[in-house]
Design a protein around this motif. Structure first.
Motif, mmCIF file in Angstrom:
data_model
loop_
_atom_site.group_PDB
_atom_site.id
_atom_site.type_symbol
_atom_site.label_atom_id
_atom_site.label_comp_id
_atom_site.label_asym_id
_atom_site.label_seq_id
_atom_site.Cartn_x
_atom_site.Cartn_y
_atom_site.Cartn_z
ATOM 1 N N VAL A 247 16.739 -1.074 -15.290
ATOM 2 C CA VAL A 247 17.189 -2.075 -16.259
ATOM 3 C C VAL A 247 16.334 -2.091 -17.512
ATOM 4 N N GLN A 248 15.008 -2.181 -17.343
ATOM 5 C CA GLN A 248 14.137 -2.364 -18.480
ATOM 6 C C GLN A 248 13.223 -1.163 -18.654
ATOM 7 N N GLU A 249 12.818 -0.896 -19.873
ATOM 8 C CA GLU A 249 11.833 0.143 -20.125
ATOM 9 C C GLU A 249 10.428 -0.460 -20.123
ATOM 10 N N ASN A 250 10.288 -1.673 -20.590
ATOM 11 C CA ASN A 250 8.995 -2.337 -20.622
ATOM 12 C C ASN A 250 8.986 -3.432 -19.576
ATOM 13 N N HIS A 251 8.206 -3.244 -18.522
ATOM 14 C CA HIS A 251 8.182 -4.235 -17.466
ATOM 15 C C HIS A 251 6.819 -4.251 -16.818
ATOM 16 N N ASP A 252 6.534 -5.327 -16.159
ATOM 17 C CA ASP A 252 5.286 -5.452 -15.422
ATOM 18 C C ASP A 252 5.475 -4.766 -14.074
ATOM 19 N N PRO A 253 4.799 -3.655 -13.831
ATOM 20 C CA PRO A 253 5.045 -2.912 -12.588
ATOM 21 C C PRO A 253 4.648 -3.672 -11.335
ATOM 22 N N LEU A 254 3.802 -4.679 -11.471
ATOM 23 C CA LEU A 254 3.332 -5.397 -10.295
ATOM 24 C C LEU A 254 4.319 -6.465 -9.811
ATOM 25 N N ILE A 255 5.291 -6.800 -10.612
ATOM 26 C CA ILE A 255 6.300 -7.758 -10.153
ATOM 27 C C ILE A 255 7.712 -7.180 -10.220
ATOM 28 N N TYR A 256 7.826 -5.972 -10.816
ATOM 29 C CA TYR A 256 9.163 -5.445 -11.042
ATOM 30 C C TYR A 256 9.852 -5.035 -9.751
ATOM 31 N N ALA A 257 9.083 -4.530 -8.797
ATOM 32 C CA ALA A 257 9.698 -4.105 -7.532
ATOM 33 C C ALA A 257 10.427 -5.267 -6.876
ATOM 34 N N LEU A 258 9.836 -6.459 -6.928
ATOM 35 C CA LEU A 258 10.472 -7.625 -6.320
ATOM 36 C C LEU A 258 11.728 -8.018 -7.086
ATOM 37 N N SER A 259 11.698 -7.876 -8.413
ATOM 38 C CA SER A 259 12.886 -8.226 -9.191
ATOM 39 C C SER A 259 14.050 -7.290 -8.864
ATOM 40 N N LEU A 260 13.740 -6.040 -8.504
ATOM 41 C CA LEU A 260 14.795 -5.102 -8.115
ATOM 42 C C LEU A 260 15.406 -5.466 -6.766
ATOM 43 N N MET A 261 14.669 -6.250 -5.969
ATOM 44 C CA MET A 261 15.151 -6.638 -4.643
ATOM 45 C C MET A 261 15.409 -8.138 -4.570
ATOM 46 N N ALA A 262 15.871 -8.684 -5.682
ATOM 47 C CA ALA A 262 16.129 -10.122 -5.736
ATOM 48 C C ALA A 262 17.223 -10.560 -4.767
ATOM 49 N N ASP A 263 18.045 -9.594 -4.322
ATOM 50 C CA ASP A 263 19.133 -9.925 -3.401
ATOM 51 C C ASP A 263 18.694 -9.888 -1.935
ATOM 52 N N ARG A 264 17.453 -9.523 -1.651
ATOM 53 C CA ARG A 264 16.981 -9.448 -0.265
ATOM 54 C C ARG A 264 16.472 -10.823 0.160
ATOM 55 N N THR A 265 17.218 -11.483 0.992
ATOM 56 C CA THR A 265 16.860 -12.823 1.443
ATOM 57 C C THR A 265 16.951 -12.898 2.962
ATOM 58 N N PHE A 266 16.456 -14.004 3.515
ATOM 59 C CA PHE A 266 16.605 -14.212 4.952
ATOM 60 C C PHE A 266 18.075 -14.451 5.305
ATOM 61 N N GLY A 267 18.800 -15.039 4.374
ATOM 62 C CA GLY A 267 20.198 -15.360 4.638
ATOM 63 C C GLY A 267 21.076 -14.142 4.824
ATOM 64 N N ASN A 268 20.758 -13.040 4.132
ATOM 65 C CA ASN A 268 21.607 -11.852 4.278
ATOM 66 C C ASN A 268 20.923 -10.745 5.092
ATOM 67 N N PHE A 269 19.835 -11.095 5.800
ATOM 68 C CA PHE A 269 19.205 -10.130 6.699
ATOM 69 C C PHE A 269 20.029 -10.043 7.982
ATOM 70 N N SER A 270 20.423 -8.839 8.338
ATOM 71 C CA SER A 270 21.287 -8.666 9.496
ATOM 72 C C SER A 270 20.474 -8.493 10.779
ATOM 73 N N LEU A 271 20.754 -9.361 11.746
ATOM 74 C CA LEU A 271 20.170 -9.208 13.080
ATOM 75 C C LEU A 271 21.023 -8.296 13.951
ATOM 76 N N ARG A 272 22.111 -7.789 13.387
ATOM 77 C CA ARG A 272 23.000 -6.818 14.016
ATOM 78 C C ARG A 272 23.776 -7.416 15.198
#
Length: 451
Positions: A247-272
């Motif tokens: 998305v961005q060329e200028n970003h803080d690498p120490l928080i950017y990984a989490l922003s890429l996984m903003a959709d990973r929550t406990f609510g959508n974690f599959s217990l299968r």
């Protein structure tokens, strides 16, 4: 065909496969031939012994290459189309880089220079070349330039081998891969040692692969002059942007990984679905899930999530980070290989942040989430920086979430000792098959990258 010994209680000590139906483990056979045959009585190596020797040789080549943590970076796993939405020019540069790398791997000759921004795929291709050469029975040595210099500095102690031995090993390697040229600390000593290696290989036309995110103008004059020789050096420029930064060329690498996984929550974690897991597998998944939820509610100590690739441990780690972010905090989440890359990047003259500033932030952030511990190149510098981070946070009792696909005994002993302190750390194994469709579950393999 007969074995040299039909029965022996000590056959387990023989060099062949004890279960081999041909030689029974002795490793050698004698053909059943008439007396007059020129091969009568001649001992031959059994096929099982050949396999043992080949496996041992392959293991030795892999250890020499320094590629054990990068064995998953192959041509088959390289995506020449890049990520979705990549422009035609960028895709074309990736495909050209792949083609040139495969050609070089088939016939290592001259020098191959891969240039491009961080995360564009050049390190993957460089490692893939080395892996292909090793797989074919050749010798290759893969080193990031800062790690190369660390190797040389460490050899001054003379514990394992002398400085002269190590220096000769590097500059005369049948194939040398130098990753991240330009990110080393540009001291006069570092410049001189690096030039001596490159000049030695230049004069002797030894096969060499180099990656850099610098332009030619940014490199040291003597090194640049060697790289500009068109008779020796093939230059491949990858114009694709950072794969880890869609998305961005200028970003803080120490928080950017989490922003890429903003959709990973406990609510959508599959217990299968229960019927798809064994009882003990589902139990391990549920324990890890509930432990992650409790940690997110009240981060204290360290939470370690163990599991094979695709087991869901990165999803749970990101869910913790997103939960705390929703509480108004700013946790740092980053994979260990990327963390080391970004620390090295601060040595660049063009870096806008100092090493001390970035390192201190990682050490002291209220919540640190380290993904993929154990997949980094195990160099002295990498081990020391990680140990400093772990030791500081251990003494200061600062919360951490750690994911790893490595077995605990494979980790640095100093880090492992901290993780085994039950007063500080809780460890959960996600002993489940991969989520990804079609992914093969390994028996014991716990190596590079991604969950």
């Amino acid at each position: 065909m007969e074995t040299l010994s039909s029965a022996n209680p000590r056959r387990a000590n023989y060099p062949g496969d004890p279960e081999c139906p041909i030689c029974g483990g002795i490793g050698y056979v004698r053909e059943d031939l008439p007396v007059g045959d020129p091969n009568f009585g001649r001992v031959q190596v059994c096929e099982c012994r050949r396999r043992v020797v080949l496996q041992a040789a392959q293991s030795s080549l892999l250890r020499y290459s320094n590629l054990e943590a990068l064995s998953n970076l192959t041509f088959e796993r390289f995506n020449p189309a890049g990520r979705l939405g990549l422009g035609d020019e960028a895709v074309a540069s990736l495909r050209y880089a792949l083609s040139q790398s495969q050609t070089f791997a088939d016939h290592p000759h001259g020098w191959l220079l891969l240039t491009g921004t961080y995360g564009c795929g050049k390190t993957h291709l460089a490692a893939a070349i080395a892996n292909a050469v090793v797989a074919a029975g050749g010798k290759a040595l893969f080193l990031t330039v800062p790690d190369l210099l660390d190797w040389l500095r460490a050899s001054y102690s003379g514990v394992d081998e002398s400085y002269e031995q190590r220096f000769e090993e590097i500059r005369n390697a049948p194939l040398l891969v130098l990753d991240d040229l330009g990110t080393q600390n540009t001291t006069a000593w570092a410049q001189e040692k690096l030039f001596q290696i490159m000049d030695h290989r230049y004069v002797r036309r030894l096969p060499t692969v180099i990656t850099t995110n610098f332009t030619m103008a940014d490199l040291e004059d003597r090194v640049r002059s060697r790289l500009l020789d068109p008779d020796l050096v093939t230059v491949v420029k990858i114009t694709a942007p950072d794969f880890r930064n869609p998305v961005q060329e200028n970003h803080d690498p120490l928080i950017y990984a989490l922003s890429l996984m903003a959709d990973r929550t406990f609510g959508n974690f599959s217990l299968r679905e229960p019927e798809k897991l064994k009882a003990e597998e589902r139990a391990s998944l549920e324990k890890a899930f509930h432990a992650a939820q409790q940690f997110a509610e009240e981060p204290y100590g360290w939470l370690v999530l163990l599991g094979d690739y695709g087991s869901g441990k990165t999803h749970l780690a990101a869910a913790i980070g997103n939960y705390r972010k929703g509480m108004g905090e700013e946790p740092v989440m980053i994979s260990v290989p990327d963390l080391l890359d970004h620390l090295r990047a601060t040595f660049s003259p063009s870096s806008t942040v100092s090493f001390d500033e970035r390192f201190e932030r990682v050490r002291t952030v209220p919540l640190l989430i380290l993904d993929d511990l154990g997949t980094q190149s195990a160099t002295p510098w990498a081990r020391e920086k990680l140990n400093q981070i772990f030791n500081y946070r251990y003494m200061a009792r600062l919360p951490m979430v750690i994911t790893t696909s490595a077995a605990l005994e494979e980790l640095d002993a100093r880090i492992r000792s901290r993780m085994l302190d039950e007063r500080m750390c809780r460890i959960y194994l996600l002993d489940v098959p991969p989520y990804r469709a079609g992914a093969a579950r390994s028996e014991k393999s716990r190596r590079p990258r991604g969950s």
